[in-house]
Design an enzyme around this catalytic site. Structure first.
Site, PDB file in Angstrom:
ATOM      1  N   ASP A 188     -10.838  -8.827  -3.213  1.00  0.00           N
ATOM      2  CA  ASP A 188      -9.600  -7.867  -3.177  1.00  0.00           C
ATOM      3  C   ASP A 188      -8.401  -8.989  -2.718  1.00  0.00           C
ATOM      4  O   ASP A 188      -7.249  -8.375  -2.638  1.00  0.00           O
ATOM      5  CB  ASP A 188      -9.779  -6.893  -2.213  1.00  0.00           C
ATOM      6  CG  ASP A 188      -8.857  -5.761  -2.255  1.00  0.00           C
ATOM      7  OD1 ASP A 188      -8.328  -5.521  -3.499  1.00  0.00           O
ATOM      8  OD2 ASP A 188      -8.145  -5.687  -0.859  1.00  0.00           O
ATOM      9  N   THR A 242     -12.742  -9.212   1.282  1.00  0.00           N
ATOM     10  CA  THR A 242     -11.381  -8.174   1.672  1.00  0.00           C
ATOM     11  C   THR A 242     -10.456  -8.421   2.563  1.00  0.00           C
ATOM     12  O   THR A 242      -9.614  -7.618   3.230  1.00  0.00           O
ATOM     13  CB  THR A 242     -12.002  -6.737   1.998  1.00  0.00           C
ATOM     14  OG1 THR A 242     -12.710  -6.778   2.978  1.00  0.00           O
ATOM     15  CG2 THR A 242     -12.869  -6.047   0.763  1.00  0.00           C
ATOM     16  N   ALA A 243     -10.424  -9.636   3.205  1.00  0.00           N
ATOM     17  CA  ALA A 243      -9.562 -10.309   4.083  1.00  0.00           C
ATOM     18  C   ALA A 243      -8.485 -10.814   3.782  1.00  0.00           C
ATOM     19  O   ALA A 243      -7.357 -10.328   3.939  1.00  0.00           O
ATOM     20  CB  ALA A 243     -10.482 -11.128   5.313  1.00  0.00           C
ATOM     21  N   ARG A 244      -8.540 -12.188   3.541  1.00  0.00           N
ATOM     22  CA  ARG A 244      -7.160 -12.761   3.310  1.00  0.00           C
ATOM     23  C   ARG A 244      -7.823 -14.047   2.202  1.00  0.00           C
ATOM     24  O   ARG A 244      -8.925 -14.661   2.382  1.00  0.00           O
ATOM     25  CB  ARG A 244      -6.740 -13.578   4.080  1.00  0.00           C
ATOM     26  CG  ARG A 244      -5.573 -12.823   5.125  1.00  0.00           C
ATOM     27  CD  ARG A 244      -4.577 -12.144   4.341  1.00  0.00           C
ATOM     28  NE  ARG A 244      -3.626 -11.209   5.039  1.00  0.00           N
ATOM     29  CZ  ARG A 244      -3.507  -9.853   4.932  1.00  0.00           C
ATOM     30  NH1 ARG A 244      -4.576  -9.223   4.427  1.00  0.00           N
ATOM     31  NH2 ARG A 244      -2.644  -9.482   5.777  1.00  0.00           N
ATOM     32  N   GLU A 266      -0.894 -14.411  -4.106  1.00  0.00           N
ATOM     33  CA  GLU A 266      -0.528 -12.897  -4.254  1.00  0.00           C
ATOM     34  C   GLU A 266       0.926 -12.572  -4.447  1.00  0.00           C
ATOM     35  O   GLU A 266       1.717 -13.151  -3.582  1.00  0.00           O
ATOM     36  CB  GLU A 266      -1.172 -12.261  -3.239  1.00  0.00           C
ATOM     37  CG  GLU A 266      -2.726 -12.047  -3.312  1.00  0.00           C
ATOM     38  CD  GLU A 266      -3.378 -11.272  -2.029  1.00  0.00           C
ATOM     39  OE1 GLU A 266      -2.727 -10.557  -1.455  1.00  0.00           O
ATOM     40  OE2 GLU A 266      -4.513 -11.482  -1.791  1.00  0.00           O
ATOM     41  N   HIS A 318      -5.697  -6.302  -3.931  1.00  0.00           N
ATOM     42  CA  HIS A 318      -5.465  -6.172  -2.586  1.00  0.00           C
ATOM     43  C   HIS A 318      -4.846  -4.581  -2.244  1.00  0.00           C
ATOM     44  O   HIS A 318      -4.014  -4.270  -1.854  1.00  0.00           O
ATOM     45  CB  HIS A 318      -4.324  -7.340  -2.004  1.00  0.00           C
ATOM     46  CG  HIS A 318      -4.233  -7.325  -0.785  1.00  0.00           C
ATOM     47  ND1 HIS A 318      -3.958  -8.428  -0.013  1.00  0.00           N
ATOM     48  CD2 HIS A 318      -4.445  -6.636   0.225  1.00  0.00           C
ATOM     49  CE1 HIS A 318      -3.952  -8.543   1.085  1.00  0.00           C
ATOM     50  NE2 HIS A 318      -4.177  -7.150   1.433  1.00  0.00           N
ATOM     51  N   ILE A 319      -5.927  -3.758  -2.678  1.00  0.00           N
ATOM     52  CA  ILE A 319      -5.884  -2.481  -2.247  1.00  0.00           C
ATOM     53  C   ILE A 319      -6.683  -1.888  -1.175  1.00  0.00           C
ATOM     54  O   ILE A 319      -6.968  -0.669  -0.941  1.00  0.00           O
ATOM     55  CB  ILE A 319      -5.875  -1.648  -3.660  1.00  0.00           C
ATOM     56  CG1 ILE A 319      -7.368  -1.890  -4.133  1.00  0.00           C
ATOM     57  CG2 ILE A 319      -4.877  -1.959  -4.527  1.00  0.00           C
ATOM     58  CD1 ILE A 319      -7.786  -1.090  -5.223  1.00  0.00           C
ATOM     59  N   GLY A 320      -7.168  -3.016  -0.296  1.00  0.00           N
ATOM     60  CA  GLY A 320      -8.348  -2.383   0.780  1.00  0.00           C
ATOM     61  C   GLY A 320      -7.845  -1.059   1.574  1.00  0.00           C
ATOM     62  O   GLY A 320      -8.424  -0.320   1.937  1.00  0.00           O
ATOM     63  N   SER A 321      -6.403  -1.125   1.845  1.00  0.00           N
ATOM     64  CA  SER A 321      -5.971  -0.115   2.846  1.00  0.00           C
ATOM     65  C   SER A 321      -5.032   1.088   1.989  1.00  0.00           C
ATOM     66  O   SER A 321      -4.482   1.721   2.427  1.00  0.00           O
ATOM     67  CB  SER A 321      -5.092  -0.543   3.921  1.00  0.00           C
ATOM     68  OG  SER A 321      -3.769  -1.503   3.129  1.00  0.00           O
TER      69      SER A 321
HETATM   70  C1  DGY Z   1      -3.174  -5.651   6.148  1.00  0.00           C
HETATM   71  O1  DGY Z   1      -3.196  -4.591   6.796  1.00  0.00           O
HETATM   72  O2  DGY Z   1      -3.395  -6.764   6.708  1.00  0.00           O
HETATM   73  C2  DGY Z   1      -3.643  -5.356   4.607  1.00  0.00           C
HETATM   74  O3  DGY Z   1      -4.087  -6.528   4.315  1.00  0.00           O
HETATM   75  C3  DGY Z   1      -2.771  -4.823   3.985  1.00  0.00           C
HETATM   76  O4  DGY Z   1      -1.319  -5.365   4.178  1.00  0.00           O
END
Ligand code: DGY
Length: 319
Positions: free
Chosen positions: A263, A237-239, A268, A286-289
């Protein structure tokens, strides 16, 4: 009093836009499309500050071309791998991010991905959704249990610790690698490993929570996947850049890994089309937040940083 002008290149939360417009002259990209390097350079001559997301790339080349009017890049993200910070600072531009406020939402998505990958959510959902579910047997759709399993976390920063806390609630035995060992209060019983190889060897489940930096690009490569216990599940879920995607596919196809929950992707938006035919990869875009509460908090944190900067104070999250 003359108000500062800021550019908001993406559609931030309603509450954020409302507050931004109350304090600043705002140029808002209501269309929410991606901005090119030329767009960013052009806008830098019209504004004093920008609130970009991780989708706006402030490379060294872009930084070099920015107009001197631009004074602050107040990121709406905790990750800042889209910014060449030394290059921006060399131009006298202040850079901030939004730590803390998205840790729980991102940890929730890591938990969803871990469970979904372990319990074959993609396959199960498709069976029921398509009406193809015509059998039940004790040997049907058997997955991997997280309760009591060993979880390895690489990067025990805010998100890593939030995920560890949730995983403890699932009865997992938490191990971690971090550049520096945490205090016992922060470890909360997690076992520290002083090198990545050691934590991999005990990770029935592995979750990545470190930033993408030149040192961590393709951190999970073929050699490191080989060190995981057979049948391990990998969560990111990081990068996307942390994972060598070809090596990940290979590890899944050979059965070294039983599943992955992703994620984040190297490319992307879009992801990796080669993943699509693998039901044991549970993917999200990429919807972690992406919760209302967290997006408001990220927007407000970016605005807090801008407000401090324009009051001639040091922003809380200056990098
Ligand atoms: C972040 O804050 O780095 C998340 O990946 C959303 O951009």
């Amino acid at each position: 009093m003359v108000r500062n002008t800021i550019w908001i290149p993406r559609r931030l939360s309603d509450a954020t836009l409302e507050r931004a417009q109350a304090s600043y002259e705002c140029i808002i990209n209501w269309d929410d499309g991606l901005s090119s390097a030329d767009d960013i350079v052009e806008m830098s001559a019209k504004v004093d500050g920008i609130i970009p997301c991780h989708s706006e790339l402030f490379t060294a080349e872009v930084a070099e071309r920015l107009d001197p009017r631009l004074k602050i890049v107040a990121n709406h993200s905790v990750g800042v791998d889209h910014c060449d910070i030394p290059a921006l600072k060399a131009r006298g531009i202040t850079v901030t991010n939004t730590p803390d406020v998205l840790s729980d939402a991102t940890a929730e998505i890591a938990m969803l991905l871990m469970l979904g990958a372990a319990r074959r959510a993609v396959e199960g959902d498709r069976l029921v959704r398509t009406g193809a579910w015509d059998v039940w047997s004790p040997s049907f759709m058997v997955g991997k249990q997280v309760t009591g399993a060993r979880l390895g976390i690489i990067g025990m920063g805010r998100v890593g610790r939030a995920f560890a806390e949730k995983a403890r609630g699932f009865g997992m035995d938490v191990h971690y690698f971090n550049r520096t060992r945490l205090t016992p209060e922060m470890e909360q019983g997690a076992s520290y490993h002083s090198d990545i190889e050691s934590v991999l060897s005990v990770s029935d489940f592995l979750s990545l929570h470190c930033p993408a930096t030149p040192e961590t690009i393709a951190l999970m490569n073929a050699d490191r996947f080989a060190l995981l216990p057979d049948g391990a599940v990998v969560v990111n879920t990081a990068r996307g850049a942390l994972v060598d995607e070809a090596a990940l596919l290979d590890a899944l196809e050979t059965g070294k890994l039983s599943a992955a929950g992703l994620d984040c992707f190297v490319t992307e938006p879009g992801g990796n089309p080669a993943f699509a035919s693998h039901d044991n990869i549970f993917m999200l875009p990429h919807i972690g937040s992406a919760t209302v509460q967290t997006r408001d908090a990220m927007g407000f944190r970016a605005l807090d940083n801008l407000d401090a900067f324009f009051r001639n104070e040091t922003p809380k999250d200056e990098l």
